[in-house]
Design a protein around this motif. Structure first.
Motif, PDB file in Angstrom:
ATOM      1  N   CYS A 109       0.835  -1.162   0.021  1.00  0.00           N
ATOM      2  CA  CYS A 109      -0.184  -0.058   0.170  1.00  0.00           C
ATOM      3  C   CYS A 109       0.888   1.245   0.275  1.00  0.00           C
ATOM      4  O   CYS A 109       1.952   1.286   0.842  1.00  0.00           O
ATOM      5  CB  CYS A 109      -0.926   0.239   1.229  1.00  0.00           C
ATOM      6  SG  CYS A 109      -1.726   1.511   1.646  1.00  0.00           S
ATOM      7  N   CYS A 118       0.214   3.631   3.450  1.00  0.00           N
ATOM      8  CA  CYS A 118       0.737   3.083   4.626  1.00  0.00           C
ATOM      9  C   CYS A 118       2.137   2.436   4.606  1.00  0.00           C
ATOM     10  O   CYS A 118       3.111   1.885   5.688  1.00  0.00           O
ATOM     11  CB  CYS A 118      -0.022   2.116   5.445  1.00  0.00           C
ATOM     12  SG  CYS A 118      -0.203   0.679   4.841  1.00  0.00           S
ATOM     13  N   CYS A 129      -5.080  -0.156   1.094  1.00  0.00           N
ATOM     14  CA  CYS A 129      -5.757  -0.940   1.968  1.00  0.00           C
ATOM     15  C   CYS A 129      -7.025  -0.162   2.294  1.00  0.00           C
ATOM     16  O   CYS A 129      -7.211   1.173   2.110  1.00  0.00           O
ATOM     17  CB  CYS A 129      -5.119  -0.756   3.496  1.00  0.00           C
ATOM     18  SG  CYS A 129      -3.318  -0.907   3.680  1.00  0.00           S
ATOM     19  N   CYS A 146      -6.881   2.633   4.687  1.00  0.00           N
ATOM     20  CA  CYS A 146      -5.908   3.763   4.286  1.00  0.00           C
ATOM     21  C   CYS A 146      -6.528   4.729   3.370  1.00  0.00           C
ATOM     22  O   CYS A 146      -6.456   5.992   3.287  1.00  0.00           O
ATOM     23  CB  CYS A 146      -4.607   3.273   3.637  1.00  0.00           C
ATOM     24  SG  CYS A 146      -3.695   2.248   4.793  1.00  0.00           S
TER      25      CYS A 146
HETATM   26 ZN    ZN Z   1      -2.320   0.889   3.543  1.00  0.00          ZN
END
Ligand code: ZN
Ligand code: ZN
Length: 83
Positions: free
Chosen positions: A33, A36, A54, A57
């Motif tokens: 991702c 993050c 995500c 996220c």
């Molecule tokens: Zn993420």
């Protein structure tokens, strides 16, 4: 107190199969991702491009900025992939 480790001394030199790097060589599904910088947990995509993140996220990201973090195209929907 002796600091000897008998198991390490007697082990043959062929025990190198426990390196975690071996898992990442064949795992093309281990997608990172970009928000993050970690492995994606709940795979989610947006309606304007095929980038995935995500779910948490991209949801948090969209509250501030509803554009793709990678290609910067504005989006309106987040799709949560079924597991
Ligand atoms: Zn993420
Ligand atoms: Zn994108």
């Amino acid at each position: 107190i002796t600091s000897q480790v008998p198991q390490a001394a007697s082990s043959p030199a062929a025990s190198t199969s426990q390196v975690p790097q071996a898992a990442s060589t064949d795992a093309s599904e281990d997608i990172m991702c970009t928000i993050c910088q970690d492995t994606i947990t709940d795979e989610a995509s947006i309606n304007q491009c095929s980038h995935i993140f995500c779910f948490a996220c991209i949801l948090e990201w969209s509250r501030r900025n509803a554009v793709c973090p990678i290609c910067r195209c504005p989006f309106q929907y987040i799709y949560l992939y079924p597991k």
